[in-house]
Design an enzyme around this catalytic site. Structure first.
Site, PDB file in Angstrom:
ATOM      1  N   GLU A  59      57.331 -28.256 -78.609  1.00 14.50           N
ATOM      2  CA  GLU A  59      57.277 -29.300 -79.622  1.00 14.50           C
ATOM      3  C   GLU A  59      58.283 -29.047 -80.742  1.00 14.50           C
ATOM      4  OE1 GLU A  59      52.896 -28.402 -78.517  1.00 14.50           O
ATOM      5  OE2 GLU A  59      54.854 -27.445 -78.347  1.00 14.50           O
ATOM      6  N   TRP A 177      54.753  -0.373 -36.943  1.00 16.82           N
ATOM      7  CA  TRP A 177      54.317  -1.608 -37.597  1.00 16.82           C
ATOM      8  C   TRP A 177      53.170  -2.190 -36.793  1.00 16.82           C
ATOM      9  CZ3 TRP A 177      56.187  -2.506 -42.233  1.00 16.82           C
ATOM     10  CH2 TRP A 177      57.424  -2.007 -42.567  1.00 16.82           C
ATOM     11  N   ASP A 207      52.393   6.715 -47.748  1.00 15.92           N
ATOM     12  CA  ASP A 207      53.447   5.835 -47.224  1.00 15.92           C
ATOM     13  C   ASP A 207      54.715   5.789 -48.066  1.00 15.92           C
ATOM     14  OD1 ASP A 207      51.622   5.180 -45.259  1.00 15.92           O
ATOM     15  OD2 ASP A 207      50.938   3.363 -46.267  1.00 15.92           O
ATOM     16  N   GLU A 274      48.149  -4.443 -52.241  1.00 18.41           N
ATOM     17  CA  GLU A 274      48.603  -4.081 -50.897  1.00 18.41           C
ATOM     18  C   GLU A 274      47.772  -2.956 -50.267  1.00 18.41           C
ATOM     19  OE1 GLU A 274      51.118  -4.645 -48.650  1.00 18.41           O
ATOM     20  OE2 GLU A 274      52.459  -6.065 -49.612  1.00 18.41           O
ATOM     21  N   LEU A 279      41.288   1.168 -52.605  1.00 21.97           N
ATOM     22  CA  LEU A 279      41.556   0.256 -53.720  1.00 21.97           C
ATOM     23  C   LEU A 279      41.076  -1.151 -53.383  1.00 21.97           C
ATOM     24  CD1 LEU A 279      42.888   0.032 -56.532  1.00 21.97           C
ATOM     25  CD2 LEU A 279      44.965  -0.720 -55.367  1.00 21.97           C
ATOM     26  N   ALA A 280      41.405  -1.627 -52.199  1.00 23.92           N
ATOM     27  CA  ALA A 280      40.980  -2.973 -51.806  1.00 23.92           C
ATOM     28  C   ALA A 280      39.461  -3.091 -51.845  1.00 23.92           C
ATOM     29  CB  ALA A 280      41.506  -3.294 -50.417  1.00 23.92           C
TER      30      ALA A 280
END
Length: 344
Positions: A59, A177, A207, A274, A279-280
Protein backbone atom coordinates in the site's frame (compact mmCIF):
# COMPACT_ATOMS: atom_id res chain seq x y z
CA UNK A 1 -21.60 2.51 -11.18
CA UNK A 2 -24.07 -0.32 -10.47
CA UNK A 3 -23.39 -2.97 -7.82
CA UNK A 4 -22.56 -5.60 -10.46
CA UNK A 5 -20.26 -3.19 -12.26
CA UNK A 6 -18.54 -2.38 -8.96
CA UNK A 7 -18.02 -6.07 -8.23
CA UNK A 8 -16.54 -6.64 -11.68
CA UNK A 9 -14.23 -3.64 -11.29
CA UNK A 10 -13.11 -4.80 -7.84
CA UNK A 11 -12.37 -8.29 -9.17
CA UNK A 12 -10.40 -6.97 -12.13
CA UNK A 13 -8.30 -4.73 -9.89
CA UNK A 14 -7.75 -7.60 -7.44
CA UNK A 15 -6.48 -9.83 -10.25
CA UNK A 16 -3.98 -7.14 -11.12
CA UNK A 17 -2.99 -6.83 -7.45
CA UNK A 18 -2.48 -10.60 -7.36
CA UNK A 19 -0.19 -10.36 -10.41
CA UNK A 20 1.81 -7.70 -8.58
CA UNK A 21 1.96 -9.72 -5.35
CA UNK A 22 3.77 -12.64 -6.96
CA UNK A 23 6.59 -10.30 -7.99
CA UNK A 24 7.65 -10.24 -4.34
CA UNK A 25 9.93 -12.83 -2.69
CA UNK A 26 8.27 -16.23 -2.34
CA UNK A 27 10.15 -17.00 0.88
CA UNK A 28 10.65 -15.09 4.08
CA UNK A 29 8.84 -13.79 7.14
CA UNK A 30 6.51 -11.44 5.27
CA UNK A 31 3.75 -12.35 2.82
CA UNK A 32 3.64 -11.39 -0.84
CA UNK A 33 1.15 -8.52 -1.21
CA UNK A 34 0.04 -6.41 -4.15
CA UNK A 35 -1.93 -3.16 -4.24
CA UNK A 36 -3.75 -1.18 -6.95
CA UNK A 37 -5.09 2.34 -6.34
CA UNK A 38 -8.07 3.41 -8.43
CA UNK A 39 -9.52 6.86 -8.91
CA UNK A 40 -13.20 7.49 -8.00
CA UNK A 41 -13.92 6.97 -11.71
CA UNK A 42 -12.17 3.60 -11.71
CA UNK A 43 -8.96 4.63 -13.46
CA UNK A 44 -5.72 3.06 -12.29
CA UNK A 45 -3.65 5.67 -10.48
CA UNK A 46 -0.79 3.65 -9.01
CA UNK A 47 0.43 0.15 -8.22
CA UNK A 48 2.74 -1.36 -5.63
CA UNK A 49 3.97 -4.59 -4.12
CA UNK A 50 6.03 -5.71 -1.16
CA UNK A 51 9.66 -6.55 -1.89
CA UNK A 52 10.64 -8.15 1.41
CA UNK A 53 11.43 -7.44 5.04
CA UNK A 54 12.33 -3.82 5.72
CA UNK A 55 10.89 -2.49 2.46
CA UNK A 56 7.66 -0.56 2.00
CA UNK A 57 4.48 -2.58 2.19
CA UNK A 58 2.42 -2.77 -1.00
CA UNK A 59 0.00 0.00 0.00
CA UNK A 60 2.77 2.42 0.93
CA UNK A 61 4.72 1.50 -2.20
CA UNK A 62 1.71 2.41 -4.33
CA UNK A 63 0.94 5.62 -2.42
CA UNK A 64 4.55 6.77 -2.82
CA UNK A 65 4.03 6.95 -6.59
CA UNK A 66 1.28 9.57 -6.25
CA UNK A 67 1.48 13.32 -5.74
CA UNK A 68 0.29 14.55 -2.33
CA UNK A 69 -3.51 14.62 -2.26
CA UNK A 70 -3.91 12.49 -5.38
CA UNK A 71 -5.25 9.52 -3.39
CA UNK A 72 -8.08 11.49 -1.77
CA UNK A 73 -11.35 9.65 -2.33
CA UNK A 74 -9.59 6.85 -4.22
CA UNK A 75 -9.98 3.10 -3.76
CA UNK A 76 -7.10 0.87 -2.62
CA UNK A 77 -7.40 -2.74 -3.74
CA UNK A 78 -5.08 -4.98 -1.72
CA UNK A 79 -4.60 -8.76 -1.65
CA UNK A 80 -4.20 -8.83 2.16
CA UNK A 81 -6.00 -6.77 4.81
CA UNK A 82 -3.88 -3.64 5.50
CA UNK A 83 -1.77 -4.17 8.59
CA UNK A 84 -2.45 -2.39 11.85
CA UNK A 85 0.89 -2.51 13.62
CA UNK A 86 4.33 -0.96 13.60
CA UNK A 87 7.17 -3.31 12.73
CA UNK A 88 9.96 -2.50 10.29
CA UNK A 89 7.44 -0.05 8.80
CA UNK A 90 4.37 1.77 10.10
CA UNK A 91 0.74 0.59 9.92
CA UNK A 92 -0.60 0.52 6.38
CA UNK A 93 -4.11 1.23 7.65
CA UNK A 94 -2.88 4.56 9.03
CA UNK A 95 -1.01 5.39 5.81
CA UNK A 96 -4.21 4.85 3.80
CA UNK A 97 -6.26 6.97 6.20
CA UNK A 98 -3.73 9.80 6.14
CA UNK A 99 -3.62 9.70 2.33
CA UNK A 100 -7.38 10.26 2.20
CA UNK A 101 -8.29 6.89 0.69
CA UNK A 102 -12.08 6.63 0.66
CA UNK A 103 -12.51 2.90 0.09
CA UNK A 104 -10.41 -0.22 0.68
CA UNK A 105 -11.01 -3.59 -0.96
CA UNK A 106 -9.07 -6.65 0.21
CA UNK A 107 -9.16 -10.40 -0.32
CA UNK A 108 -7.80 -12.16 2.79
CA UNK A 109 -8.02 -11.10 6.42
CA UNK A 110 -4.65 -10.70 8.13
CA UNK A 111 -4.33 -13.61 10.61
CA UNK A 112 -1.47 -12.00 12.53
CA UNK A 113 -1.91 -11.60 16.27
CA UNK A 114 -0.33 -8.14 16.19
CA UNK A 115 -0.89 -7.02 12.60
CA UNK A 116 -4.62 -7.73 12.22
CA UNK A 117 -7.38 -5.19 12.85
CA UNK A 118 -6.61 -2.93 9.92
CA UNK A 119 -10.14 -3.16 8.51
CA UNK A 120 -11.65 -2.18 11.85
CA UNK A 121 -9.31 0.79 12.12
CA UNK A 122 -10.18 1.90 8.59
CA UNK A 123 -13.92 1.69 9.24
CA UNK A 124 -13.51 3.65 12.47
CA UNK A 125 -11.91 6.42 10.41
CA UNK A 126 -14.86 6.48 7.99
CA UNK A 127 -13.26 4.47 5.21
CA UNK A 128 -15.58 2.08 3.35
CA UNK A 129 -14.19 -1.47 3.48
CA UNK A 130 -15.04 -4.48 1.31
CA UNK A 131 -13.54 -7.86 2.21
CA UNK A 132 -13.30 -11.26 0.54
CA UNK A 133 -12.85 -10.29 -3.11
CA UNK A 134 -11.18 -13.24 -4.93
CA UNK A 135 -10.40 -14.72 -1.52
CA UNK A 136 -9.90 -18.28 -2.82
CA UNK A 137 -7.38 -17.21 -5.47
CA UNK A 138 -5.38 -15.08 -3.06
CA UNK A 139 -5.44 -17.74 -0.33
CA UNK A 140 -4.06 -20.24 -2.84
CA UNK A 141 -1.15 -17.88 -3.56
CA UNK A 142 -0.52 -17.26 0.15
CA UNK A 143 -1.16 -20.84 1.30
CA UNK A 144 2.19 -21.54 3.02
CA UNK A 145 2.37 -18.10 4.64
CA UNK A 146 -1.24 -18.24 5.82
CA UNK A 147 -0.75 -21.72 7.28
CA UNK A 148 2.33 -20.60 9.23
CA UNK A 149 0.64 -17.40 10.41
CA UNK A 150 -2.52 -19.20 11.53
CA UNK A 151 -0.81 -22.19 13.15
CA UNK A 152 2.42 -20.54 14.37
CA UNK A 153 4.46 -23.27 12.68
CA UNK A 154 5.44 -24.36 9.18
CA UNK A 155 3.40 -26.77 7.11
CA UNK A 156 5.13 -30.13 7.68
CA UNK A 157 5.55 -32.81 5.03
CA UNK A 158 7.15 -36.15 5.89
CA UNK A 159 8.65 -38.13 3.03
CA UNK A 160 10.08 -41.61 2.85
CA UNK A 161 10.89 -44.15 0.17
CA UNK A 162 10.44 -47.80 0.95
CA UNK A 163 10.03 -51.26 -0.43
CA UNK A 164 6.53 -52.66 -0.73
CA UNK A 165 6.95 -54.29 2.67
CA UNK A 166 7.76 -50.97 4.34
CA UNK A 167 11.55 -51.21 4.59
CA UNK A 168 13.57 -48.03 4.11
CA UNK A 169 16.85 -49.95 3.75
CA UNK A 170 18.20 -53.46 3.44
CA UNK A 171 19.35 -55.36 6.52
CA UNK A 172 22.94 -54.13 5.99
CA UNK A 173 21.78 -50.50 5.96
CA UNK A 174 22.13 -49.90 2.21
CA UNK A 175 19.30 -47.82 0.75
CA UNK A 176 20.48 -46.30 -2.54
CA UNK A 177 18.49 -46.68 -4.59
CA UNK A 178 15.18 -48.17 -3.46
CA UNK A 179 13.21 -46.10 -5.96
CA UNK A 180 13.87 -45.23 -9.58
CA UNK A 181 14.91 -41.99 -11.31
CA UNK A 182 11.37 -40.69 -11.84
CA UNK A 183 10.59 -40.90 -8.14
CA UNK A 184 13.90 -39.30 -7.18
CA UNK A 185 13.29 -36.43 -9.63
CA UNK A 186 9.88 -35.84 -8.05
CA UNK A 187 11.48 -35.69 -4.60
CA UNK A 188 14.00 -33.07 -5.70
CA UNK A 189 11.28 -30.96 -7.29
CA UNK A 190 9.34 -31.03 -4.03
CA UNK A 191 12.49 -30.24 -2.05
CA UNK A 192 12.97 -27.12 -4.15
CA UNK A 193 9.41 -25.99 -3.40
CA UNK A 194 9.95 -26.22 0.38
CA UNK A 195 11.45 -23.49 2.54
CA UNK A 196 13.45 -25.99 4.60
CA UNK A 197 14.43 -29.65 4.58
CA UNK A 198 15.08 -31.63 7.77
CA UNK A 199 16.84 -34.80 8.85
CA UNK A 200 17.95 -36.29 12.14
CA UNK A 201 21.57 -36.60 13.14
CA UNK A 202 21.33 -40.35 12.61
CA UNK A 203 20.73 -39.76 8.91
CA UNK A 204 23.61 -37.28 8.74
CA UNK A 205 26.01 -39.87 10.15
CA UNK A 206 24.61 -42.79 8.15
CA UNK A 207 24.12 -41.17 4.73
CA UNK A 208 25.93 -37.79 4.82
CA UNK A 209 23.16 -36.15 2.74
CA UNK A 210 23.70 -32.82 0.98
CA UNK A 211 20.01 -31.84 1.39
CA UNK A 212 20.09 -29.89 -1.86
CA UNK A 213 17.50 -29.84 -4.64
CA UNK A 214 18.90 -30.92 -7.99
CA UNK A 215 17.61 -31.47 -11.50
CA UNK A 216 18.05 -34.93 -13.09
CA UNK A 217 21.27 -33.72 -14.73
CA UNK A 218 22.75 -32.81 -11.35
CA UNK A 219 22.51 -29.02 -11.63
CA UNK A 220 21.09 -27.15 -8.65
CA UNK A 221 17.62 -25.65 -8.74
CA UNK A 222 17.60 -21.89 -8.21
CA UNK A 223 15.47 -22.31 -5.07
CA UNK A 224 17.21 -24.35 -2.37
CA UNK A 225 15.63 -25.38 0.96
CA UNK A 226 17.37 -24.39 4.17
CA UNK A 227 18.91 -27.52 5.77
CA UNK A 228 17.71 -28.30 9.30
CA UNK A 229 19.18 -30.98 11.57
CA UNK A 230 17.42 -32.35 14.66
CA UNK A 231 19.37 -34.20 17.33
CA UNK A 232 21.88 -33.82 20.14
CA UNK A 233 24.98 -35.14 18.41
CA UNK A 234 27.38 -32.64 16.87
CA UNK A 235 27.58 -32.87 13.10
CA UNK A 236 31.09 -33.43 11.67
CA UNK A 237 32.71 -30.26 10.36
CA UNK A 238 33.22 -31.88 6.96
CA UNK A 239 29.61 -33.13 6.61
CA UNK A 240 28.06 -32.52 3.20
CA UNK A 241 25.42 -30.16 4.62
CA UNK A 242 28.16 -27.75 5.69
CA UNK A 243 28.68 -27.08 1.96
CA UNK A 244 25.01 -26.33 1.39
CA UNK A 245 24.18 -22.93 -0.19
CA UNK A 246 22.35 -22.07 3.06
CA UNK A 247 23.83 -22.32 6.53
CA UNK A 248 22.30 -25.28 8.39
CA UNK A 249 20.03 -24.76 11.38
CA UNK A 250 20.41 -27.09 14.36
CA UNK A 251 17.82 -28.10 16.98
CA UNK A 252 18.06 -30.67 19.75
CA UNK A 253 14.55 -31.88 19.01
CA UNK A 254 13.51 -32.15 22.65
CA UNK A 255 10.46 -29.94 22.02
CA UNK A 256 9.38 -30.21 18.39
CA UNK A 257 6.52 -27.73 18.76
CA UNK A 258 8.87 -25.08 20.11
CA UNK A 259 11.35 -25.85 17.35
CA UNK A 260 8.67 -25.43 14.69
CA UNK A 261 7.58 -22.13 16.25
CA UNK A 262 11.16 -20.91 16.04
CA UNK A 263 11.38 -21.95 12.41
CA UNK A 264 8.20 -20.00 11.69
CA UNK A 265 9.70 -16.93 13.38
CA UNK A 266 12.66 -17.29 11.03
CA UNK A 267 10.35 -17.19 8.01
CA UNK A 268 10.19 -20.95 7.36
CA UNK A 269 6.65 -21.66 6.13
CA UNK A 270 7.07 -25.21 4.83
CA UNK A 271 9.27 -27.99 6.20
CA UNK A 272 10.13 -31.12 4.20
CA UNK A 273 11.26 -33.96 6.48
CA UNK A 274 13.46 -36.51 4.74
CA UNK A 275 14.34 -38.78 7.62
CA UNK A 276 15.20 -40.96 9.14
CA UNK A 277 12.62 -43.17 10.82
CA UNK A 278 13.21 -41.77 14.31
CA UNK A 279 12.61 -38.16 13.28
CA UNK A 280 9.65 -38.96 11.03
CA UNK A 281 8.04 -41.06 13.74
CA UNK A 282 8.53 -38.34 16.37
CA UNK A 283 6.76 -35.73 14.25
CA UNK A 284 3.91 -38.10 13.43
CA UNK A 285 3.51 -39.18 17.05
CA UNK A 286 3.32 -35.53 18.16
CA UNK A 287 0.56 -34.79 15.62
CA UNK A 288 2.73 -32.29 13.76
CA UNK A 289 2.54 -33.73 10.25
CA UNK A 290 0.21 -32.26 7.65
CA UNK A 291 1.13 -34.43 4.68
CA UNK A 292 2.87 -37.73 4.00
CA UNK A 293 4.71 -38.54 0.77
CA UNK A 294 5.41 -42.26 0.46
CA UNK A 295 7.33 -43.56 -2.54
CA UNK A 296 6.77 -47.30 -2.83
CA UNK A 297 9.13 -49.45 -4.87
CA UNK A 298 8.02 -52.83 -6.26
CA UNK A 299 10.56 -54.71 -4.15
CA UNK A 300 10.69 -56.77 -0.96
CA UNK A 301 13.53 -56.41 1.53
CA UNK A 302 12.38 -57.84 4.85
CA UNK A 303 14.58 -57.28 7.85
CA UNK A 304 14.53 -54.69 10.62
CA UNK A 305 15.01 -51.42 8.68
CA UNK A 306 11.45 -50.11 8.84
CA UNK A 307 10.47 -46.75 7.36
CA UNK A 308 8.78 -45.77 10.64
CA UNK A 309 9.30 -46.58 14.28
CA UNK A 310 7.17 -46.21 17.39
CA UNK A 311 4.16 -43.91 16.94
CA UNK A 312 2.49 -44.32 20.32
CA UNK A 313 -0.36 -46.39 18.87
CA UNK A 314 -1.22 -49.12 21.43
CA UNK A 315 -4.28 -50.62 19.70
CA UNK A 316 -5.96 -50.68 16.29
CA UNK A 317 -8.60 -48.26 17.57
CA UNK A 318 -5.87 -45.68 18.14
CA UNK A 319 -4.51 -45.94 14.59
CA UNK A 320 -3.61 -42.65 12.92
CA UNK A 321 -6.09 -42.55 10.05
CA UNK A 322 -5.26 -40.91 6.74
CA UNK A 323 -6.95 -39.80 3.54
CA UNK A 324 -5.26 -40.54 0.23
CA UNK A 325 -5.07 -37.29 -1.73
CA UNK A 326 -2.96 -38.60 -4.62
CA UNK A 327 -1.99 -42.02 -5.95
CA UNK A 328 0.44 -41.62 -8.85
CA UNK A 329 2.64 -43.92 -10.89
CA UNK A 330 6.23 -42.66 -11.26
CA UNK A 331 8.14 -45.01 -13.52
CA UNK A 332 8.16 -48.39 -11.77
CA UNK A 333 7.24 -46.81 -8.42
CA UNK A 334 4.05 -45.47 -6.85
CA UNK A 335 3.67 -42.18 -4.98
CA UNK A 336 1.08 -42.03 -2.22
CA UNK A 337 0.18 -38.59 -0.88
CA UNK A 338 -1.81 -38.90 2.33
CA UNK A 339 -3.10 -36.44 4.90
CA UNK A 340 -4.35 -37.02 8.44
CA UNK A 341 -8.12 -37.19 8.75
CA UNK A 342 -10.03 -34.76 10.93
CA UNK A 343 -9.22 -35.42 14.57
CA UNK A 344 -5.77 -36.91 13.91
Amino acid sequence: MSASEQQAADAAAMRRALDLAVLGPARGVNPRVGCVILSPAGERLAEGWHRGVGTAHAEVDALAKLEPGAARGATAVVTLEPCNHTGHTGPCAVALIEAGIGRVVYAVADPGEHSSGGAERLRAAGVEVTAGVLVDEVEAMLDDWLFAARNHRPHVTVKWASSLDGRAAAADGTSQWITGPEARADVHRRRSAADAIAVGTGTVFADDPSLTARAPGGEFFDAQPVPVVFGRRAVPSDAAITRHPHAPLFFEGADLRADLAELARRGIRSLFIEGGPTLASAFIADGLVDELLVYLAPALLGGPRLALGELGVPTIDAAIRLDFAVIERLGDDVLLVARPTEGN
